[in-house]
Write a protein that holds these residues in place. Sequence first.
Motif, PDB file in Angstrom:
ATOM      1  N   UNK A 242      40.243  38.546  43.847  1.00  0.00           N
ATOM      2  CA  UNK A 242      39.644  39.900  43.857  1.00  0.00           C
ATOM      3  C   UNK A 242      39.698  40.211  42.196  1.00  0.00           C
ATOM      4  N   UNK A 243      40.496  39.910  41.387  1.00  0.00           N
ATOM      5  CA  UNK A 243      40.639  40.195  40.052  1.00  0.00           C
ATOM      6  C   UNK A 243      41.071  41.428  39.468  1.00  0.00           C
ATOM      7  N   UNK A 244      42.130  41.966  40.092  1.00  0.00           N
ATOM      8  CA  UNK A 244      42.490  43.526  39.598  1.00  0.00           C
ATOM      9  C   UNK A 244      42.950  44.312  40.923  1.00  0.00           C
ATOM     10  N   UNK A 245      43.673  45.512  40.394  1.00  0.00           N
ATOM     11  CA  UNK A 245      44.275  46.070  41.421  1.00  0.00           C
ATOM     12  C   UNK A 245      43.240  47.121  42.346  1.00  0.00           C
ATOM     13  N   UNK A 246      42.124  47.355  41.485  1.00  0.00           N
ATOM     14  CA  UNK A 246      41.204  48.438  42.297  1.00  0.00           C
ATOM     15  C   UNK A 246      40.137  47.314  43.164  1.00  0.00           C
TER      16      UNK A 246
END
Length: 407
Positions: A242-246
């Motif tokens: 996904x590449x990140x928290x958001x």
Amino acid sequence: MLSIFRSFSTELKFYLLMNALFTFGTSLSGVFQSVFLWKLDKTYSLLAYYSLYWSVAIIFSFGLCAWLARKTSPMITMRLGFVFYLITYLIMLFFHDTLDEHIMLLGISNGLAMSLYYVGMHMAVLDLTTNDKRDQFLYIQGILFTIGGVIAPLLSGVMISQFAGMLGYYIVFMATCVFLFIAFIVSLRVKGHPVTTKSHFWEVIKNPSPEWKKMYSIMFADGIVSGAFTTFLITMMTFKVAGGELNLGLYNTGAQIMSIVAFYMLAKFSKAKDRITVFAIGSVTMLLSSVLISAYPIFISLVIFGLLSPIAMNMIGTSMNAMIYESIERDPDYKEKRLDYIIIREIPLGVGRIIGVVLFLTMRKYFDLEELLPISFSIFPIVYVIMIPTLFFIWKKPKGKPGLGTN
């Protein structure tokens, strides 16, 4: 679906509300707890040791929780579980940047919280439902729990992304504490049922129901997978792609929506006689989707995994738990021994978790960080598929009525 919910007693409805609040609170920080711990050392070792510590803590504390449940009631232990979950998150807030130095304390606190909570939860499911309607109840419970999980990860992802450093994580953990406290208050409306003060621990060890004795291997195998795969590998694999928290929050929101669809369809059409078939479909689906995202860690693989894995895990977990509950009820004296069965269940499950973590740490020695995640992510779901023939030989045979099993 609504008519089934209306048929539940008032106590059962409060039980569902209590757990829905608990699930929403833990969903706020659940997937991000693993990311938070990973960011402290940028390896998977801290996550593995955290899982190891709480797995060991569960094995040793379940006996204490059983003693407490006999002295009070299983519902009291469940309330105390909320308290220790709260303490776990307070430990994370208090030590924050130096949490890696107190990972054993965190693991022990979480293990005790899980022991207290699950003693009460399993006893409540046995006491408040019957075998013929238990699958429907478990699926409806899953729908209610998952509704909160739809919103929670997205809210957490937005909050974490809006603040620099770890501040967003701290805000999310504080929000979790608030919902845990509210769940504790609602739990006061659920009286629960007292259990006999006499322990049947050794009697169950020596002379359980025939189905229960054969389910030991299933519980052990489930522990191997849950020790690493369901505890932190799923979160870390999806976080990486996904590449990140958001984006992770968005992914989990979509995954939870799929869970609701799965629970609804399974609650409507699944029957007790279909448990092995449902488990088998879920196991194969979980393995294939895991291999896909491991081999091709790209967006489309993440979407496919997000569509299939929630459905698969719901099919696996609900079917397996329903079979475990039925194997308990096949003991003629299960009402007096049910708490002992629940406690003994944690022995093979806990040993399996420890083995699962040890396997992961062993793999850590032979693969670098880039290879470790996809390889381990592909291997662990194989265990679910191996469990299928074992379950078939346990249950696909003539059975007497529940409570009439003989050794």
